[in-house]
Write a protein that holds these residues in place. Structure first.
Motif, PDB file in Angstrom:
ATOM      1  N   LEU A   1      -9.838 -22.658 -80.925  1.00 46.12           N
ATOM      2  CA  LEU A   1      -9.845 -23.597 -79.809  1.00 46.12           C
ATOM      3  C   LEU A   1      -9.270 -24.947 -80.232  1.00 46.12           C
ATOM      4  O   LEU A   1      -8.509 -25.577 -79.486  1.00 46.12           O
ATOM      5  CB  LEU A   1     -11.263 -23.763 -79.252  1.00 46.12           C
ATOM      6  N   ALA A   2      -9.622 -25.385 -81.437  1.00 47.79           N
ATOM      7  CA  ALA A   2      -9.084 -26.649 -81.963  1.00 47.79           C
ATOM      8  C   ALA A   2      -7.567 -26.558 -82.143  1.00 47.79           C
ATOM      9  O   ALA A   2      -6.842 -27.517 -81.838  1.00 47.79           O
ATOM     10  CB  ALA A   2      -9.770 -27.011 -83.277  1.00 47.79           C
ATOM     11  N   LEU A   3      -7.079 -25.429 -82.630  1.00 44.47           N
ATOM     12  CA  LEU A   3      -5.632 -25.239 -82.778  1.00 44.47           C
ATOM     13  C   LEU A   3      -4.937 -25.326 -81.424  1.00 44.47           C
ATOM     14  O   LEU A   3      -3.907 -25.989 -81.285  1.00 44.47           O
ATOM     15  CB  LEU A   3      -5.331 -23.871 -83.397  1.00 44.47           C
ATOM     16  N   ALA A   4      -5.470 -24.631 -80.459  1.00 47.36           N
ATOM     17  CA  ALA A   4      -4.873 -24.647 -79.122  1.00 47.36           C
ATOM     18  C   ALA A   4      -4.858 -26.070 -78.563  1.00 47.36           C
ATOM     19  O   ALA A   4      -3.854 -26.501 -77.994  1.00 47.36           O
ATOM     20  CB  ALA A   4      -5.631 -23.708 -78.192  1.00 47.36           C
ATOM     21  N   GLN A   5      -5.942 -26.789 -78.731  1.00 49.14           N
ATOM     22  CA  GLN A   5      -5.998 -28.157 -78.219  1.00 49.14           C
ATOM     23  C   GLN A   5      -5.040 -29.078 -78.961  1.00 49.14           C
ATOM     24  O   GLN A   5      -4.528 -30.032 -78.384  1.00 49.14           O
ATOM     25  CB  GLN A   5      -7.431 -28.686 -78.289  1.00 49.14           C
ATOM     26  N   ARG A   6      -4.787 -28.792 -80.229  1.00 41.13           N
ATOM     27  CA  ARG A   6      -3.878 -29.621 -81.019  1.00 41.13           C
ATOM     28  C   ARG A   6      -2.422 -29.380 -80.627  1.00 41.13           C
ATOM     29  O   ARG A   6      -1.618 -30.305 -80.601  1.00 41.13           O
ATOM     30  CB  ARG A   6      -4.060 -29.330 -82.502  1.00 41.13           C
ATOM     31  N   PHE A   7      -2.064 -28.125 -80.318  1.00 42.08           N
ATOM     32  CA  PHE A   7      -0.666 -27.799 -80.077  1.00 42.08           C
ATOM     33  C   PHE A   7      -0.291 -27.656 -78.604  1.00 42.08           C
ATOM     34  O   PHE A   7       0.876 -27.485 -78.288  1.00 42.08           O
ATOM     35  CB  PHE A   7      -0.285 -26.526 -80.840  1.00 42.08           C
ATOM     36  N   CYS A   8      -1.262 -27.707 -77.720  1.00 42.37           N
ATOM     37  CA  CYS A   8      -0.996 -27.618 -76.285  1.00 42.37           C
ATOM     38  C   CYS A   8      -1.329 -28.949 -75.629  1.00 42.37           C
ATOM     39  O   CYS A   8      -2.069 -29.756 -76.175  1.00 42.37           O
ATOM     40  CB  CYS A   8      -1.828 -26.501 -75.659  1.00 42.37           C
ATOM     41  N   ARG A   9      -0.782 -29.140 -74.429  1.00 41.50           N
ATOM     42  CA  ARG A   9      -1.034 -30.374 -73.678  1.00 41.50           C
ATOM     43  C   ARG A   9      -1.618 -30.038 -72.314  1.00 41.50           C
ATOM     44  O   ARG A   9      -1.114 -29.138 -71.631  1.00 41.50           O
ATOM     45  CB  ARG A   9       0.268 -31.149 -73.504  1.00 41.50           C
ATOM     46  N   PRO A  10      -2.669 -30.751 -71.921  1.00 46.81           N
ATOM     47  CA  PRO A  10      -3.293 -30.453 -70.622  1.00 46.81           C
ATOM     48  C   PRO A  10      -2.344 -30.563 -69.436  1.00 46.81           C
ATOM     49  O   PRO A  10      -2.518 -29.853 -68.447  1.00 46.81           O
ATOM     50  CB  PRO A  10      -4.417 -31.496 -70.517  1.00 46.81           C
ATOM     51  N   ASP A  11      -1.341 -31.423 -69.534  1.00 45.47           N
ATOM     52  CA  ASP A  11      -0.407 -31.579 -68.424  1.00 45.47           C
ATOM     53  C   ASP A  11       0.703 -30.528 -68.417  1.00 45.47           C
ATOM     54  O   ASP A  11       1.459 -30.421 -67.456  1.00 45.47           O
ATOM     55  CB  ASP A  11       0.203 -32.981 -68.424  1.00 45.47           C
ATOM     56  N   LEU A  12       0.789 -29.708 -69.493  1.00 46.52           N
ATOM     57  CA  LEU A  12       1.833 -28.687 -69.586  1.00 46.52           C
ATOM     58  C   LEU A  12       1.318 -27.249 -69.659  1.00 46.52           C
ATOM     59  O   LEU A  12       2.054 -26.323 -69.339  1.00 46.52           O
ATOM     60  CB  LEU A  12       2.702 -28.920 -70.831  1.00 46.52           C
ATOM     61  N   HIS A  13       0.089 -27.080 -70.123  1.00 46.99           N
ATOM     62  CA  HIS A  13      -0.383 -25.733 -70.424  1.00 46.99           C
ATOM     63  C   HIS A  13      -1.697 -25.382 -69.719  1.00 46.99           C
ATOM     64  O   HIS A  13      -2.600 -26.200 -69.643  1.00 46.99           O
ATOM     65  CB  HIS A  13      -0.594 -25.572 -71.937  1.00 46.99           C
ATOM     66  N   GLN A  14      -1.750 -24.154 -69.257  1.00 42.49           N
ATOM     67  CA  GLN A  14      -2.992 -23.558 -68.781  1.00 42.49           C
ATOM     68  C   GLN A  14      -3.429 -22.582 -69.858  1.00 42.49           C
ATOM     69  O   GLN A  14      -2.645 -21.733 -70.295  1.00 42.49           O
ATOM     70  CB  GLN A  14      -2.791 -22.831 -67.461  1.00 42.49           C
ATOM     71  N   LEU A  15      -4.670 -22.698 -70.309  1.00 42.12           N
ATOM     72  CA  LEU A  15      -5.170 -21.885 -71.410  1.00 42.12           C
ATOM     73  C   LEU A  15      -6.015 -20.726 -70.890  1.00 42.12           C
ATOM     74  O   LEU A  15      -6.875 -20.912 -70.029  1.00 42.12           O
ATOM     75  CB  LEU A  15      -5.976 -22.751 -72.374  1.00 42.12           C
ATOM     76  N   HIS A  16      -5.753 -19.551 -71.428  1.00 43.76           N
ATOM     77  CA  HIS A  16      -6.459 -18.340 -71.043  1.00 43.76           C
ATOM     78  C   HIS A  16      -7.164 -17.790 -72.275  1.00 43.76           C
ATOM     79  O   HIS A  16      -6.501 -17.454 -73.257  1.00 43.76           O
ATOM     80  CB  HIS A  16      -5.485 -17.289 -70.502  1.00 43.76           C
TER      81      HIS A  16
ATOM     82  N   ALA B   1     -17.451 -17.910 -71.981  1.00 45.84           N
ATOM     83  CA  ALA B   1     -17.893 -19.048 -71.167  1.00 45.84           C
ATOM     84  C   ALA B   1     -17.932 -20.337 -71.988  1.00 45.84           C
ATOM     85  O   ALA B   1     -17.493 -21.395 -71.522  1.00 45.84           O
ATOM     86  CB  ALA B   1     -19.264 -18.759 -70.558  1.00 45.84           C
ATOM     87  N   ALA B   2     -18.431 -20.260 -73.219  1.00 48.69           N
ATOM     88  CA  ALA B   2     -18.494 -21.449 -74.082  1.00 48.69           C
ATOM     89  C   ALA B   2     -17.090 -21.938 -74.427  1.00 48.69           C
ATOM     90  O   ALA B   2     -16.834 -23.146 -74.440  1.00 48.69           O
ATOM     91  CB  ALA B   2     -19.286 -21.137 -75.346  1.00 48.69           C
ATOM     92  N   ALA B   3     -16.178 -21.017 -74.711  1.00 48.24           N
ATOM     93  CA  ALA B   3     -14.802 -21.403 -75.049  1.00 48.24           C
ATOM     94  C   ALA B   3     -14.122 -22.084 -73.862  1.00 48.24           C
ATOM     95  O   ALA B   3     -13.477 -23.123 -74.018  1.00 48.24           O
ATOM     96  CB  ALA B   3     -14.013 -20.176 -75.495  1.00 48.24           C
ATOM     97  N   VAL B   4     -14.273 -21.503 -72.683  1.00 47.39           N
ATOM     98  CA  VAL B   4     -13.669 -22.094 -71.488  1.00 47.39           C
ATOM     99  C   VAL B   4     -14.249 -23.482 -71.231  1.00 47.39           C
ATOM    100  O   VAL B   4     -13.519 -24.425 -70.917  1.00 47.39           O
ATOM    101  CB  VAL B   4     -13.853 -21.158 -70.270  1.00 47.39           C
ATOM    102  N   GLN B   5     -15.556 -23.616 -71.394  1.00 50.77           N
ATOM    103  CA  GLN B   5     -16.200 -24.918 -71.193  1.00 50.77           C
ATOM    104  C   GLN B   5     -15.648 -25.957 -72.177  1.00 50.77           C
ATOM    105  O   GLN B   5     -15.369 -27.092 -71.796  1.00 50.77           O
ATOM    106  CB  GLN B   5     -17.707 -24.784 -71.348  1.00 50.77           C
ATOM    107  N   THR B   6     -15.468 -25.574 -73.429  1.00 52.96           N
ATOM    108  CA  THR B   6     -14.925 -26.479 -74.440  1.00 52.96           C
ATOM    109  C   THR B   6     -13.520 -26.936 -74.058  1.00 52.96           C
ATOM    110  O   THR B   6     -13.186 -28.122 -74.154  1.00 52.96           O
ATOM    111  CB  THR B   6     -14.894 -25.788 -75.823  1.00 52.96           C
ATOM    112  N   LEU B   7     -12.693 -25.997 -73.631  1.00 58.22           N
ATOM    113  CA  LEU B   7     -11.317 -26.336 -73.269  1.00 58.22           C
ATOM    114  C   LEU B   7     -11.261 -27.220 -72.024  1.00 58.22           C
ATOM    115  O   LEU B   7     -10.475 -28.168 -71.967  1.00 58.22           O
ATOM    116  CB  LEU B   7     -10.500 -25.060 -73.062  1.00 58.22           C
ATOM    117  N   ARG B   8     -12.094 -26.927 -71.052  1.00 57.30           N
ATOM    118  CA  ARG B   8     -12.128 -27.753 -69.839  1.00 57.30           C
ATOM    119  C   ARG B   8     -12.619 -29.163 -70.160  1.00 57.30           C
ATOM    120  O   ARG B   8     -12.114 -30.136 -69.595  1.00 57.30           O
ATOM    121  CB  ARG B   8     -13.015 -27.104 -68.783  1.00 57.30           C
ATOM    122  N   ALA B   9     -13.578 -29.270 -71.077  1.00 58.38           N
ATOM    123  CA  ALA B   9     -14.049 -30.591 -71.494  1.00 58.38           C
ATOM    124  C   ALA B   9     -12.931 -31.377 -72.175  1.00 58.38           C
ATOM    125  O   ALA B   9     -12.934 -32.609 -72.154  1.00 58.38           O
ATOM    126  CB  ALA B   9     -15.249 -30.453 -72.429  1.00 58.38           C
TER     127      ALA B   9
END
Length: 149
Positions: free
Chosen positions: A19-34, A75-83
């Protein structure tokens, strides 16, 4: 339009690294995470999250527990990413992990897959290549692999 990124987790402590990797290399304004978690079909009581009946709990206690653990991890992973400001969704697939990851990435037209890798001996890799190696061999999109011990 947001571009799709698939994060394949396994409900282990390594999930936080992915999750940390995804948050580091993706941008909320460009990417939807699944977020995807695949469990062996022998441990899947339902294809989608749903309450377990008393009969299912009595007949398949280990499978119910495994599926509940997987659903909680998603559910926990999705919550972390949405936060973290991302648009995020999660899904559970009852399938072999390699097949599930590839099918989900194709269905979502993902531009990136984020997944983990466990260290194996050379003999271990020869006898049974890792899930990440099998995915790398079968997809034509980038795969970001986080090392997990």
């Amino acid at each position: 339009m947001l571009r799709s990124v698939l994060i394949a987790i396994d409900a282990s402590p390594a999930t936080s690294t992915l999750l940390a990797l995804a948050q580091r290399f993706c941008r909320p304004d460009l990417h939807q995470l699944h977020v995807l978690l695949a469990i062996d079909s022998t441990f899947a009581v339902h294809e989608q999250p749903a309450p377990f009946t008393q009969a299912e709990r009595e007949e398949y206690p280990a499978a119910c527990e495994e599926q509940q653990h997987a659903e909680a991890a998603i559910a926990a992973a999705v919550q972390t990413l949405r936060a973290g400001g991302f648009v995020a969704e999660g899904s559970l697939r009852a399938d072999q992990p390699v097949d599930a990851i590839i099918a989900q990435a194709q269905a979502l037209d993902c531009e990136l897959i984020v997944m983990g890798h466990r260290h194996m001996s050379r003999l271990g890799r020869l006898l049974d290549p890792s899930i990440s190696a099998k995915v790398l061999d079968r997809v034509e999109i980038p795969v970001l692999v986080g090392v997990a011990d």
